[in-house]
Design an enzyme around this catalytic site. Structure first.
Site, mmCIF file in Angstrom:
data_model
loop_
_atom_site.group_PDB
_atom_site.id
_atom_site.type_symbol
_atom_site.label_atom_id
_atom_site.label_comp_id
_atom_site.label_asym_id
_atom_site.label_seq_id
_atom_site.Cartn_x
_atom_site.Cartn_y
_atom_site.Cartn_z
ATOM 1 C CD GLU A 85 37.383 29.211 39.048
ATOM 2 O OE1 GLU A 85 37.615 28.010 38.772
ATOM 3 O OE2 GLU A 85 37.761 30.270 38.262
ATOM 4 C CE LYS B 298 41.626 27.395 46.818
ATOM 5 N NZ LYS B 298 42.646 27.714 47.469
HETATM 6 P P1 NAD Z 1 49.497 32.458 42.827
HETATM 7 O O1 NAD Z 1 49.445 31.440 41.789
HETATM 8 O O2 NAD Z 1 49.681 33.690 42.215
HETATM 9 O O3 NAD Z 1 50.307 32.353 43.997
HETATM 10 C C1 NAD Z 1 50.427 31.190 44.642
HETATM 11 C C2 NAD Z 1 51.505 31.020 45.672
HETATM 12 O O4 NAD Z 1 51.579 29.755 46.213
HETATM 13 C C3 NAD Z 1 52.517 31.297 44.914
HETATM 14 O O5 NAD Z 1 53.625 32.192 45.470
HETATM 15 C C4 NAD Z 1 53.483 29.907 44.856
HETATM 16 O O6 NAD Z 1 55.117 29.721 44.841
HETATM 17 C C5 NAD Z 1 52.835 29.197 46.309
HETATM 18 N N1 NAD Z 1 52.902 27.893 46.374
HETATM 19 C C6 NAD Z 1 52.607 27.046 45.394
HETATM 20 N N2 NAD Z 1 52.614 25.836 45.788
HETATM 21 C C7 NAD Z 1 53.213 25.680 46.821
HETATM 22 C C8 NAD Z 1 53.830 24.676 47.924
HETATM 23 N N3 NAD Z 1 53.693 23.469 47.746
HETATM 24 N N4 NAD Z 1 54.256 25.309 49.155
HETATM 25 C C9 NAD Z 1 54.454 26.722 49.353
HETATM 26 N N5 NAD Z 1 54.289 27.548 48.461
HETATM 27 C C10 NAD Z 1 53.450 27.045 47.307
HETATM 28 O O7 NAD Z 1 47.722 32.467 43.405
HETATM 29 P P2 NAD Z 1 47.077 33.576 43.557
HETATM 30 O O8 NAD Z 1 46.263 34.076 42.585
HETATM 31 O O9 NAD Z 1 47.742 34.471 44.542
HETATM 32 O O10 NAD Z 1 46.099 32.898 44.637
HETATM 33 C C11 NAD Z 1 46.171 32.529 45.823
HETATM 34 C C12 NAD Z 1 44.967 31.933 46.667
HETATM 35 O O11 NAD Z 1 43.861 32.536 46.236
HETATM 36 C C13 NAD Z 1 44.853 30.613 45.965
HETATM 37 O O12 NAD Z 1 44.527 29.548 47.037
HETATM 38 C C14 NAD Z 1 43.519 30.802 45.239
HETATM 39 O O13 NAD Z 1 43.000 29.565 44.887
HETATM 40 C C15 NAD Z 1 42.755 31.689 45.958
HETATM 41 N N6 NAD Z 1 42.070 32.448 45.013
HETATM 42 C C16 NAD Z 1 42.527 33.136 43.944
HETATM 43 C C17 NAD Z 1 41.695 34.137 43.076
HETATM 44 C C18 NAD Z 1 42.258 34.817 41.936
HETATM 45 O O14 NAD Z 1 41.407 35.518 41.258
HETATM 46 N N7 NAD Z 1 43.473 34.769 41.750
HETATM 47 C C19 NAD Z 1 40.093 34.260 43.612
HETATM 48 C C20 NAD Z 1 39.721 33.588 44.810
HETATM 49 C C21 NAD Z 1 40.757 32.818 45.283
HETATM 50 O O1 DAU Z 2 36.646 32.858 40.319
HETATM 51 C C1 DAU Z 2 38.024 33.072 41.086
HETATM 52 C C2 DAU Z 2 38.907 32.238 40.372
HETATM 53 O O2 DAU Z 2 39.429 33.179 39.506
HETATM 54 C C3 DAU Z 2 40.370 31.898 41.051
HETATM 55 O O3 DAU Z 2 39.725 30.974 41.760
HETATM 56 C C4 DAU Z 2 41.399 31.444 40.145
HETATM 57 O O4 DAU Z 2 42.563 31.028 40.994
HETATM 58 C C5 DAU Z 2 41.628 32.495 38.889
HETATM 59 O O5 DAU Z 2 42.780 31.987 38.103
HETATM 60 C C6 DAU Z 2 40.443 32.841 38.327
HETATM 61 O O6 DAU Z 2 40.044 31.694 37.564
HETATM 62 P P1 DAU Z 2 39.559 32.124 35.869
HETATM 63 O O7 DAU Z 2 39.645 30.855 35.209
HETATM 64 O O8 DAU Z 2 38.330 32.907 36.132
HETATM 65 O O9 DAU Z 2 40.573 33.131 35.593
HETATM 66 P P2 DAU Z 2 41.421 33.563 34.366
HETATM 67 O O10 DAU Z 2 41.936 34.887 34.369
HETATM 68 O O11 DAU Z 2 42.200 32.271 33.881
HETATM 69 O O12 DAU Z 2 40.010 33.654 33.225
HETATM 70 C C7 DAU Z 2 39.169 34.654 33.290
HETATM 71 C C8 DAU Z 2 38.319 34.586 32.404
HETATM 72 O O13 DAU Z 2 38.833 34.696 30.965
HETATM 73 C C9 DAU Z 2 37.640 32.949 31.910
HETATM 74 O O14 DAU Z 2 36.311 33.140 31.588
HETATM 75 C C10 DAU Z 2 38.475 32.308 30.779
HETATM 76 C C11 DAU Z 2 38.697 33.777 30.009
HETATM 77 N N1 DAU Z 2 40.202 33.821 29.515
HETATM 78 C C12 DAU Z 2 41.350 33.391 29.999
HETATM 79 C C13 DAU Z 2 42.684 33.415 29.622
HETATM 80 C C14 DAU Z 2 43.697 33.376 30.406
HETATM 81 C C15 DAU Z 2 40.457 34.012 27.924
HETATM 82 O O15 DAU Z 2 39.378 34.353 27.182
HETATM 83 N N2 DAU Z 2 41.624 34.047 27.591
HETATM 84 C C16 DAU Z 2 42.854 33.742 28.299
HETATM 85 O O16 DAU Z 2 43.941 33.925 27.609
#
Ligand code: NAD
Ligand code: DAU
Length: 336
Positions: A125, A151
């Protein structure tokens, strides 16, 4: 090896802890996690190698806690963050504090304790919306949501510690993850769990926004590869195997779950909603990265996981905090 994992109670962090303890029998993990609404000790229940894991409940933005956690650590994998775009739109403060300030505190402690490798887990992102083609690691950063901006700021901070202090840092930028233990605020778990209860999935805008989906296990394998073989100071994109509009994603899940089209509710769009993400992954592929599963197989397995683990997500959705979040997030959205 002693590894400090931050955010190891969250979705990707907990999958990474499980993956690492099962794969490498000599690794010990200190897991620094403050346990926000997204952090859940149940994500680590029953894991292999649990005796080599220690959870420290603490804030990555607290220098004292971080200094203690960093003692004797060989390498850091930094996941902890506020991660949900929608929440950053309504309240950006916690995103700046954890994602930016927290990263700086960790970098300073890693420098003091002469940590050998520091992997910063970031996101596609940070490149912003790309109309055509795919973002490369040296492309300019154009974040559009407060989450993405926080980020991008942390990525630049990591880069500055490499340039200024010669710190042994690496950055990964991954696309949309899915799989077990994903908190039911992100699109896929909202969709799957709502449909299990016969509730509609709120689809934002025209549903034509494109995301690139990767199974969380493959993301973990990519991070592990970068940790072991990545070149210091470098950034590695990690992409998925399915570039889909949200409408296409809805159709794939609907087909597997046998859900009626009436359970898709078109609602007002997310503010600043990025249209398309896409990353070029040739750099990590040169390190030897390969996906281990197909999107369809992993999607089916994920849906089955949510069927089989209803007590896990029902507990989360039953909390007052979740209910008020959901109401605030969705009930105000006009139907389109
Ligand atoms: P998540 O929200 O599921 O988990 C985040 C974790 O961080 C939680 O366990 C929370 O308790 C902990 N946390 C938050 N604030 C904190 C603090 N101040 N001190 C200590 N711990 C803290 O997130 P996720 O989806 O597992 O994402 C993890 C990482 O990967 C993030 O850095 C996110 O930007 C990155 N990322 C996520 C995705 C995705 O699709 N979910 C994709 C690319 C990158
Ligand atoms: O691309 C990587 C990112 O993917 C990570 O860095 C983020 O932590 C992670 O949350 C995710 O971000 P998105 O915004 O892409 O994910 P989300 O699941 O929130 O949404 C995926 C797509 O679906 C987005 O286009 C928004 C849409 N959406 C999301 C929700 C929650 C809906 O249409 N309805 C919904 O209720």
């Amino acid at each position: 090896m002693k590894l400090l994992v931050t955010g190891g109670l969250g979705f990707i962090g907990s999958n990474f802890v499980r993956h690492t303890l099962a794969k490498s029998h000599k690794t010990r993990i200190v897991n620094l996690d403050i346990r926000t609404y997204a952090g859940n000790p149940e994500n680590l229940k029953g894991m292999k190698g649990a005796r080599r894991h220690q959870w420290i409940k603490g804030d990555i933005a607290d220098p004292k806690v971080v200094d203690r956690a960093m003692k004797g650590v060989d390498a850091v994998v930094h996941f902890a963050a506020e991660s949900h775009v929608d929440r950053s739109i309504t309240d950006a403060g916690a995103f700046l504090r954890t994602n930016v300030l927290g990263t700086q505190v960790l970098l300073d402690a890693a420098k003091k304790h002469a940590v050998r490798r520091f992997v910063h887990v970031s996101t596609d992102e940070v490149y912003g919306s790309v109309a055509t083609g795919a973002s490369r690691e040296n492309d300019r950063l154009l974040p559009n949501s407060p989450y993405a901006a926080s980020k991008a700021a942390s990525d630049l901070l990591v880069r500055s510690y490499f340039e200024t202090h010669g710190m042994p840092v690496l950055v990964t930028r991954c696309s949309n993850n899915f799989g077990p233990y994903q908190f039911p605020e992100k699109a896929l778990p909202v969709m799957i769990t709502n449909w299990m209860d016969g509730e509609p999935f709120p689809l934002y805008g025209d549903g034509l926004n494109i995301r690139d989906w990767i199974h969380v296990e493959d993301h973990c394998r990519g991070i592990d590869l970068v940790l072991r073989k990545g070149k210091l100071g470098e950034i590695y994109n990690i992409g998925g195997t399915a570039s889909l509009t949200n409408k296409q994603l809805v159709e794939r899940v609907r087909r597997i779950m046998g859900v009626d089209a009436s359970l898709v509710e078109h609602v007002t769009d997310r503010l600043g909603h990025d249209r398309r993400y896409a990353v070029n992954c040739s750099k990590i592929k040169r390190l030897g990265f390969k996906h281990s599963t197909t999107f369809d197989r992993a999607l089916k397995a994920t849906i089955e996981w949510y069927w089989d683990n209803q007590s896990w997500w029902r507990k989360l959705k039953g909390k007052t905090g979740y209910k008020s979040y959901y109401k605030k997030q969705y009930k105000g959205l006009a139907k389109r």
